[in-house]
Design a protein around this motif. Structure first.
Motif, PDB file in Angstrom:
ATOM      1  N   UNK A   1      -0.186  -5.559   1.749  1.00 46.44           N
ATOM      2  CA  UNK A   1       0.363  -4.318   2.310  1.00 46.44           C
ATOM      3  C   UNK A   1       1.363  -3.679   1.352  1.00 46.44           C
ATOM      4  N   UNK A   2       2.217  -4.496   0.738  1.00 48.07           N
ATOM      5  CA  UNK A   2       3.207  -3.963  -0.212  1.00 48.07           C
ATOM      6  C   UNK A   2       2.508  -3.433  -1.462  1.00 48.07           C
ATOM      7  N   UNK A   3       1.559  -4.210  -1.974  1.00 44.44           N
ATOM      8  CA  UNK A   3       0.907  -3.821  -3.211  1.00 44.44           C
ATOM      9  C   UNK A   3       0.046  -2.577  -3.034  1.00 44.44           C
ATOM     10  N   UNK A   4      -0.501  -2.386  -1.846  1.00 42.44           N
ATOM     11  CA  UNK A   4      -1.301  -1.189  -1.598  1.00 42.44           C
ATOM     12  C   UNK A   4      -0.435   0.067  -1.698  1.00 42.44           C
ATOM     13  N   UNK A   5       0.771   0.007  -1.140  1.00 46.68           N
ATOM     14  CA  UNK A   5       1.708   1.134  -1.246  1.00 46.68           C
ATOM     15  C   UNK A   5       2.047   1.403  -2.709  1.00 46.68           C
TER      16      UNK A   5
END
Length: 923
Positions: free
Chosen positions: A722-726
């Protein structure tokens, strides 16, 4: 006649002393026999009251506390100094007790003075270093100070000289707290700007400065008036004026603080006595202004300093004057006389031999001070005490000596040493003393950021800058020459732990020193002290100041902010203290033009940095550096935040750092807010400094970056994804033209949808904005709307006035704090049964009816978020079968899928995580 009798009584009482007391009583009896009976009762009452007050006053001892500034432990003759001449102080020691192990609570000025007046350790008070001239951290009036207690019990309280417990209006300090605010009924020669300039002669103006640096309105002693002499004279006058009531005199000298500048004749006397030592400065303003080169006038002589000796002799003269006045007035036996210093001597102008170090250091030379106490017939003469005592002890000791109890609400860290005054030769139990002295950078006199503990003969110094500890056995090594830490590792660990436990007990803070920038000008500070809260905070019902702490109410909304108005900063250092409580997420939010762009998140197990979407770039949200840290919800922490160009770091200490580098950071900020979820978080000691590139920044940057990655936060695979997608979204947009084209296409279709079907696709924010614009238009054009709106205002004001009538103290509060108090009071009132507050509920019904009329007449202005969502849902349902609507939906969905597919396959980090995530979900 009654009036002459009254005057005779007053005159008789004023002249009464031990030798004439019997004669006066006989005279009064004769007078009574001649007075008409109708006045006898009144006269008898007056005499009885006068006699009672006389007895009461006689039972309360006077107190004189003479404090020297920066006077080392070994400067007095009675402490072994053979150069300085201090006959009156030596006689004071001979007439009382000389303490050999008396300590200052800090190695610099302001913390000592705060501790003296409050009986609390500087770490508990929050004044741990000397206050700069523009400081907002004045000594809070929430303390019940020692002079305040004495004043409340019939003492005349007066102060002469140095205060240094506030910033100054002259230097644009937000608040200036004066001696009168802490119980002194009168003060003289208090500084009104920065001290230490050597302007010790009338007119007390340093060089070309426009004002006198202290509050002395007029000359009294001629053209050559000397500051110490004038202060001594005013002190004597105070004693003379208050001889018939108990008094507390605090004579707080500016001497012997540098720049040293004594009376010329005395200076020459000491030059002739011994050649001055080598100067510690190549330049001297006072020499330059009088046409001399270098330090040829010896103001900065490093030993045998003639100016120090001359100024000390002038202090000594004042002690002699005061003691002679006490004798002449016949009140010497009923006066406690105390002499001490606020910290050790400055090693630029003296030596504290045999003690190591000096002012600003936690070695003995910086904190061990002279202490002399005389109290005829109550304290033995010619006594020497080795009792360990610190200046926090004066508060409880003096109150015990005068027979008063300490106020219940005033926490005391000191303990009464009255028994040691009276029996100085007894062996007291082992006592533990503590010091806490955190610094951002070494003091210009050499002091380092550190804490210390003394227990019995052992003393440990814990240096914050290196983490090293030094251990000394003071019984055999008073000069602290041999570090015994390696020899006694278990004792070293034990004392460090005991020191840490004490630090937690007094809520001692250790701010992390700056790593990137050099702090410059303090532009904002709020320590939330009573009467000193900044009006720039925009309070709402979710926020209040409780017990001098900014507190987020537990009963507030789910997530709420408190904004700081009228603030502008770019390169800056921000520092604040916080306690999480039961909050799960608190934030410092900063930004530009009404939009936030740089956020510091603090959670129970971590803190991290995030930048937000910025249309100017454009840029999208990005999760930056993080640091794992287990925060104790009940403990206070200090967070240091630094902005330098496009870099941002936040750190709890030098090893726990979060780092960010991004173009959106490199902006001037006008947006500053604290945010908290529903938990009751707390904030304190908020400071904003301007800053610039530090001299060691470039050399330190590799080390900063290495430490910033030292404590990663454990995350599940889903959390990582989720963090890396942002982050991948922002990375690809900035670096991949095809991905940027896909994003632009999605945005174009979103705009088309909103324009063609606004009832379905306008955002909440857009709808709220249109309602706001509608209200402005109605206010300008619709008299009916204005009439109904103002009716609600009037009804609301009626309730506010009712509340203020119940709590008049609310009327003097700044508007932002008053609103918060009114909101809280209203919320509490609405929980009561109607019969207990009928008048209030009648007013409330009027307000509710006025609001109902407004909402009924203009329902389009009062649409809730739920109403917006429901309206959008209904409209969408009605359009779902229309081909044009369906075509827009399908085109936008296809564009979004293309963008998502590209994101998942073209960012290497995200692609790898996605594959791992898919594999983990495969049976």
């Amino acid at each position: 006649m009654p009036t002459p009798a009254h005057c005779l009584l007053a005159s008789t009482c004023q002249k009464c002393d031990e030798k004439s007391e019997l004669e006066d009583h006989i005279k009064m009896l004769s007078l009574w026999a001649r007075i008409r009976p109708c006045y006898l009762t009144v006269l008898l009452i007056a005499f009885t009251l006068s006699d009672s007050l006389s007895v009461c006053h006689a039972e309360k001892p006077n107190i004189i506390f003479v404090l020297a500034d920066d006077l080392g432990w070994s400067e007095l003759g009675c402490y072994g100094n053979g150069f300085n001449e201090t006959p009156n102080l030596d006689q004071l020691a001979n007439d009382g007790v000389r303490f050999t192990q008396a300590y200052a609570a800090a190695p610099v000025c302001s913390p000592y003075r705060a501790a003296l007046l409050t009986g609390q350790h500087p770490a508990r008070i929050g004044i741990m270093d000397y206050l700069r001239p523009n400081s907002a951290n004045a000594l809070s009036t929430s303390h019940t100070s020692l002079p305040e207690v004495l004043s409340n019990h019939g003492y005349a309280t007066g102060m002469v000289g140095k205060w240094h417990l506030t910033g100054y209006e002259y230097h644009s300090a937000a608040h200036e707290i004066k001696p009168v605010d802490h119980g002194f009924q009168w003060d003289f020669a208090r500084e009104v700007k920065g001290v230490g300039n050597g302007a010790n002669f009338w007119p007390y103006v340093f060089r070309q400065q426009p004002i006198r640096w202290l509050d002395i309105p007029a000359n009294k002693m001629g053209a050559n008036e000397f500051l110490i002499d004038r202060m001594n004279e005013e002190a004597v006058q105070f004693v003379r004026q208050h001889k018939n009531q108990p008094f507390f005199l605090y004579l707080s000298h500016y001497a012997v603080h540098s720049i040293l500048n004594g009376k010329p004749a005395l200076v020459q006397k000491y030059r002739d006595k011994h050649p001055p030592g080598k100067s510690s400065r190549e330049k001297c303003y006072l020499c330059e202004d009088s046409g001399h080169k270098g330090d040829s006038l010896n103001h900065w002589a490093s030993d045998h300093n003639p100016h120090l000796a001359a100024m000390l002799e002038s202090i000594d003269d004042g002690v002699g004057m005061l003691r002679q006045e006490l004798k002449d007035l016949g009140i010497e036996k009923n006066t406690i006389f105390i002499f001490s210093s606020d910290n050790g001597g400055e090693t630029n102008v003296t030596t504290n031999h045999p003690l190591r170090g000096g002012k600003s250091e936690l070695y003995e030379g910086g904190i061990r001070v002279p202490l002399l106490i005389s109290w005829p017939e109550k304290v033995p003469r010619q006594a020497i005490s080795s009792v360990c005592t610190t200046n926090t002890d004066f508060y409880p000791t003096i109150l015990e000596a005068v027979g008063l109890d300490a106020p219940d609400k005033q926490i005391l860290d000191g303990q009464s040493t009255l028994a040691a005054w009276r029996q100085p030769n007894t062996n007291p139990p082992v006592r533990t003393l503590h010091w806490h002295y955190p610094l951002d950078q070494p003091h210009f006199l050499g002091g380092r950021s550190a804490a210390a503990i003394r227990r019995g003969k052992w003393k440990l110094i814990d240096f914050f800058d290196t983490g090293e500890a030094e251990l000394y056995a003071l019984d055999t090594d008073i000069s602290e020459t041999t570090n015994r830490a390696a020899e006694h590792p278990e004792l070293t660990t034990e004392l460090k732990q005991e020191l840490a436990t004490w630090q937690q007990h007094v809520a001692a803070r250790i701010p992390s020193p700056p790593l990137l920038i050099q702090p410059r000008q303090l532009t904002f500070a709020d320590h939330f002290s009573d009467g000193q809260i900044s009006p720039r905070w925009f309070f709402n019902k979710d926020w209040s100041v409780e017990n001098e702490i900014l507190t987020r109410s537990k009963a507030g909304t789910d997530s709420t902010r408190i904004f700081l108005k009228d603030t502008t900063f770019s390169d800056a250092l921000i520092r604040f203290d916080f306690r999480l409580g039961d909050a799960n997420d608190i934030r410092l939010v900063t930004g530009t033009g009404g939009h936030y762009n740089s956020v510091i998140h603090i959670r129970p197990n971590q803190f991290f940095l995030q930048t937000a979407k910025d249309p100017d770039g454009p840029h999208f949200s990005y999760r930056h550096g993080e640091c794992a840290f287990q925060f104790d919800p009940k403990q206070w922490y200090s967070m240091t935040v630094e902005f330098l160009a496009d870099e941002l770091i936040a750190h709890i200490d030098s090893n726990h750092i979060a780092y960010a580098k991004h173009p959106v950071i490199n902006k001037q900020r006008q947006y500053f807010a604290f945010q908290s979820d529903r938990g009751a978080a707390q904030f304190d000691n908020v400071q904003i400094f301007t800053g610039s590139l530090g001299s060691n920044t470039e050399a330190n940057r590799p080390s900063i970056l290495a430490r910033a990655n030292r404590h990663p936060v454990p995350k599940t695979l889903q959390e990582q994804f989720a963090i890396e997608k942002v982050n991948a979204h922002e990375r690809l947009f900035q670096n991949d033209p095809e991905y940027r084209r896909l994003i632009i296409e999605v945005d174009r279709l979103d705009q088309q949808k909103a324009e063609r079907f606004p009832e379905v696709f306008r955002t909440h924010k857009q709808i709220k904005k249109s309602i706001s614009e509608m209200r402005k238009k109605l206010h300008a054009e619709d008299p009916r709307y204005k009439e109904l709106l103002f009716a609600t205002y009037r009804a609301s004001r009626e309730i506010d006035q009712y509340v203020i009538a119940q709590h008049p103290e609310y009327s003097s509060l700044p508007a932002n704090q008053q609103k918060e108090r009114l909101d809280k009071w209203n919320a509490a009132m609405r929980e009561l049964p109607r019969e207990k507050a009928k008048e209030y509920f009648n007013l409330l019904e009027i307000e509710l009816e006025a609001q109902r009329r407004l909402e009924t007449a203009y329902p389009q202005l009062f649409v809730s978020d739920e109403g917006i969502a429901q309206s959008r849902k209904v409209k969408r349902e009605s359009l779902k079968n229309i081909p044009e609507f369906r075509d827009y939906i399908e085109k936008r969905a296809a564009a979004w899928r293309a963008q998502q597919d590209y994101l998942l396959t073209h960012d290497q980090q995200l692609s790898g995580l996605n594959e791992r995530l898919l594999n983990s979900q495969t049976p």
